[in-house]
Design an enzyme around this catalytic site. Structure first.
Site, PDB file in Angstrom:
ATOM      1  N   CYS A 169       0.798  -1.235   0.000  1.00  0.00           N
ATOM      2  CA  CYS A 169       0.000   0.000   0.000  1.00  0.00           C
ATOM      3  C   CYS A 169       0.826   1.277   0.000  1.00  0.00           C
ATOM      4  CB  CYS A 169      -0.937  -0.001   1.204  1.00  0.00           C
ATOM      5  SG  CYS A 169      -2.154  -1.322   1.121  1.00  0.00           S
TER       6      CYS A 169
HETATM    7  N1  LIG Z   1      -2.556  -6.344   1.464  1.00  0.00           N
HETATM    8  C1  LIG Z   1      -3.029  -5.287   2.097  1.00  0.00           C
HETATM    9  O1  LIG Z   1      -2.682  -5.044   3.242  1.00  0.00           O
HETATM   10  C2  LIG Z   1      -4.027  -4.358   1.438  1.00  0.00           C
HETATM   11  C3  LIG Z   1      -4.701  -3.448   2.253  1.00  0.00           C
HETATM   12  C4  LIG Z   1      -5.639  -2.596   1.678  1.00  0.00           C
HETATM   13  C5  LIG Z   1      -5.855  -2.658   0.300  1.00  0.00           C
HETATM   14  N2  LIG Z   1      -5.169  -3.550  -0.481  1.00  0.00           N
HETATM   15  C6  LIG Z   1      -5.455  -3.568  -1.916  1.00  0.00           C
HETATM   16  O2  LIG Z   1      -6.268  -4.700  -2.202  1.00  0.00           O
HETATM   17  C7  LIG Z   1      -5.961  -5.230  -3.488  1.00  0.00           C
HETATM   18  C8  LIG Z   1      -5.585  -6.704  -3.377  1.00  0.00           C
HETATM   19  O3  LIG Z   1      -4.389  -6.800  -2.604  1.00  0.00           O
HETATM   20  P1  LIG Z   1      -3.922  -8.149  -1.917  1.00  0.00           P
HETATM   21  O4  LIG Z   1      -2.860  -7.764  -0.961  1.00  0.00           O
HETATM   22  O5  LIG Z   1      -5.081  -8.945  -1.436  1.00  0.00           O
HETATM   23  O6  LIG Z   1      -3.277  -8.908  -3.185  1.00  0.00           O
HETATM   24  P2  LIG Z   1      -2.814 -10.455  -3.237  1.00  0.00           P
HETATM   25  O7  LIG Z   1      -1.740 -10.504  -4.251  1.00  0.00           O
HETATM   26  O8  LIG Z   1      -2.588 -10.971  -1.865  1.00  0.00           O
HETATM   27  O9  LIG Z   1      -4.107 -11.205  -3.792  1.00  0.00           O
HETATM   28  C9  LIG Z   1      -4.656 -10.959  -5.027  1.00  0.00           C
HETATM   29  C10 LIG Z   1      -5.213 -12.256  -5.577  1.00  0.00           C
HETATM   30  O10 LIG Z   1      -5.841 -11.950  -6.843  1.00  0.00           O
HETATM   31  C11 LIG Z   1      -5.598 -13.034  -7.712  1.00  0.00           C
HETATM   32  N3  LIG Z   1      -5.831 -12.584  -9.076  1.00  0.00           N
HETATM   33  C12 LIG Z   1      -5.028 -11.846  -9.886  1.00  0.00           C
HETATM   34  N4  LIG Z   1      -5.635 -11.627 -11.055  1.00  0.00           N
HETATM   35  C13 LIG Z   1      -6.842 -12.224 -11.007  1.00  0.00           C
HETATM   36  C14 LIG Z   1      -7.929 -12.339 -11.902  1.00  0.00           C
HETATM   37  N5  LIG Z   1      -7.900 -11.771 -13.126  1.00  0.00           N
HETATM   38  N6  LIG Z   1      -9.008 -13.046 -11.520  1.00  0.00           N
HETATM   39  C15 LIG Z   1      -9.057 -13.635 -10.301  1.00  0.00           C
HETATM   40  N7  LIG Z   1      -8.058 -13.555  -9.402  1.00  0.00           N
HETATM   41  C16 LIG Z   1      -6.971 -12.852  -9.743  1.00  0.00           C
HETATM   42  C17 LIG Z   1      -4.192 -13.458  -7.396  1.00  0.00           C
HETATM   43  O11 LIG Z   1      -3.938 -14.778  -7.838  1.00  0.00           O
HETATM   44  C18 LIG Z   1      -4.175 -13.327  -5.876  1.00  0.00           C
HETATM   45  O12 LIG Z   1      -4.566 -14.537  -5.244  1.00  0.00           O
HETATM   46  C19 LIG Z   1      -4.860  -4.338  -4.029  1.00  0.00           C
HETATM   47  O13 LIG Z   1      -5.434  -3.316  -4.798  1.00  0.00           O
HETATM   48  C20 LIG Z   1      -4.242  -3.736  -2.783  1.00  0.00           C
HETATM   49  O14 LIG Z   1      -3.639  -2.494  -3.047  1.00  0.00           O
HETATM   50  C21 LIG Z   1      -4.266  -4.412   0.081  1.00  0.00           C
END
Ligand SMILES: NC(=O)c1ccc[n+]([C@@H]2O[C@H](COP(=O)([O-])OP(=O)(O)OC[C@H]3O[C@@H](n4cnc5c(N)ncnc54)[C@H](O)[C@@H]3O)[C@@H](O)[C@H]2O)c1
Length: 455
Positions: free
Chosen positions: A300
């Site tokens: 983030c």
């Molecule tokens: N990790 C955090 O602490 C956090 C906090 C707030 C917001 N976010 C935001 O949330 C979003 C997700 O982050 P995250 O940390 O969960 O990511 P992550 O990488 O942990 O998980 C994302 C998942 O999406 C899957 N994926 C990718 N493309 C795909 C598709 N076309 N169809 C289906 N699945 C697909 C991946 O295989 C993965 O399992 C991002 O925008 C991030 O900025 C993350």
């Protein structure tokens, strides 16, 4: 005859609606558990078949979701069971089933998109995953559904990128001229605020900002999240919700950069920055405590502000705070490598050839996530300068960095004993700092955790 919105609200309110979550990562999996815990049947869609299979076996890859909790929902508890999974009283038990098949959207009522939004090589938004997920949802969704985007992104994404895909049935152009947002389907943006490793503020009790495309979209999305989350904060549009998230993370990036620069200034002035911060923090109003460190990491803080500055660049505006904060925070690893070099120099040792042990490589304490961790930059810089770098982290077994693969030192005491200098990069609670201070020859402490007398 009841209209589309009323039918959907009924299914949401009695928890018979099926919630699909696209992207079962750090954000998607805890959210799936939050809905399942309230009796919803949740379908997790992910392109990673290994991750899908593991989830269906009840094996969690997210530290905040213990496998024992996930397994309660993946063991296919079925609607009508009388106990909630947390034993909080009678209600239908939810379930979680993961799949790679977007076809399950045919049976879903809500779809929440939580795919990654990284930056590309030029530090601009990389919305590849968002577009791929949006296109797949667009091909499979149906009237009467609510679609919510949670991935952090620039203001305007929901309206300008996602809405046209849904309306046009992208990419195949199904021709949905008659499908109207707010009447036939519903669309909103709601940013995730999860803070991995945190136990006091979780998905259920962290207020959730929601911005719908239309008043009807707002009503449906607020109702959906109200089933699983204590407090919902409605805002007037998806763009306002998108901007809210970027303000929150830019606020952190800028304040961390400020305090990092204050640390550099105090160093030059011969002052103890921690004494200064603690003294300032006694002011009961108008000051918020931030602490300096090795830089910023995670998915983030280092990335999200660039989504904002990129968007503003398209409007011929230069987001100066964002740029400056990014520069200062990303210079911190070099500052700490210089400190290691100076510390070794004072002991008549060159950095080149010295053994440096980096303690903690996760981007923050008590988690296993190394994404964008400043410790990785520190290791690379030390390596470039010829140091023999090792690492230890109770939560991270291996690191792959460009061409290097590093393994966590198996014996912490032995590794400290062999190191010419120990650099503390992450302040994991499992470490006994007093013992480390006693054992280490030299210590550089980026987190101010090592007892002062021993430094
Ligand atoms: N990790 C955090 O602490 C956090 C906090 C707030 C917001 N976010 C935001 O949330 C979003 C997700 O982050 P995250 O940390 O969960 O990511 P992550 O990488 O942990 O998980 C994302 C998942 O999406 C899957 N994926 C990718 N493309 C795909 C598709 N076309 N169809 C289906 N699945 C697909 C991946 O295989 C993965 O399992 C991002 O925008 C991030 O900025 C993350």
């Amino acid at each position: 005859m009841t209209d589309t919105k009323t039918q959907l609200l009924d299914k949401i309110n009695d928890h018979t609606g099926i919630v699909a979550i696209v992207g079962m990562g750090y954000v998607g999996l805890p959210l799936a558990v939050a809905f399942a815990n309230q009796g919803f049947d949740v379908l997790g869609i992910d392109v990673d078949s290994g991750r899908v299979a593991a989830i269906n076996r009840g094996e969690s890859h997210v530290q905040d979701v213990p496998s024992s909790v996930l397994a309660r929902f993946t063991s296919f508890a079925k609607p009508g069971d009388s106990e909630s999974a947390d034993g909080q009283g009678p209600q239908r038990a939810g379930s979680i089933r993961a799949t790679t098949d977007y076809g399950v959207l045919a049976q879903s009522d809500a779809v929440i998109i939580c795919v990654p939004t990284p930056l590309n090589k030029t530090r601009d938004p990389d919305v590849r995953y968002l577009i791929a997920a949006g296109e797949s949802v667009a091909q499979h969704f149906h009237p009467g559904m609510v679609v919510v985007l949670e991935s952090t992104t620039y203001p305007g994404t929901t309206q300008d990128l996602l809405l046209p895909m849904l309306e046009q049935g992208a990419p195949v152009g199904i021709g949905r001229d008659s499908w109207r947002v707010g009447r036939d389907f519903f669309l909103a943006f709601s940013p995730e605020r999860i803070d991995p490793g945190r136990t006091d503020w979780r998905v259920e009790n962290t207020p959730k900002v929601v911005g719908g495309m239309t008043p009807a979209c707002q009503e449906v999305a607020v109702s959906l999240y109200s089933q699983a989350i204590d407090r919902i904060v409605p805002v007037s549009s998806p763009a306002a919700a998108e901007m809210t998230k970027l303000l929150e993370n830019t606020f952190r990036a800028v304040n961390i950069a400020l305090v990092n620069e204050v640390a550099i200034m105090c160093d030059k002035l011969g002052l103890d920055v921690w004494e200064v911060i603690e003294a300032a923090a006694t002011k009961p109003y108008g000051f918020m405590k931030f602490t300096p460190g090795p830089g910023v990491g995670g998915h983030c803080i280092p990335l999200d502000p660039h989504y904002l500055s990129w968007k503003l660049k398209t409007l011929n505006y230069n987001a100066r705070f964002v740029q400056l904060a990014g520069e200062i925070n990303s210079e911190m690893p070099r500052y700490w490598v210089d400190k290691v070099q100076d510390t070794l120099n004072d002991a008549r040792k060159p950095l080149k050839g010295s053994r440096v042990l980096v303690l903690g490589v996760a981007y923050k304490k008590d988690i296993d996530d190394v994404r964008e961790s400043p410790a990785l930059d520190i290791i690379e810089l030390l390596h470039e300068k010829g140091a023999e770098v090792r690492f230890h982290d109770p939560h991270v077994a291996n690191l792959s960095l460009n061409e290097m693969i590093l393994h966590c030192e198996p014996d912490l005491g032995e590794a400290i004993g062999l190191a010419d200098c120990v650099l503390v990069a992450t302040d994991h609670s499992l470490y006994d700092w007093a013992a480390i201070a006693r054992q280490a020859r030299l210590i550089v402490d980026t987190r101010h955790v090592v007892p002062a007398l021993h430094v």
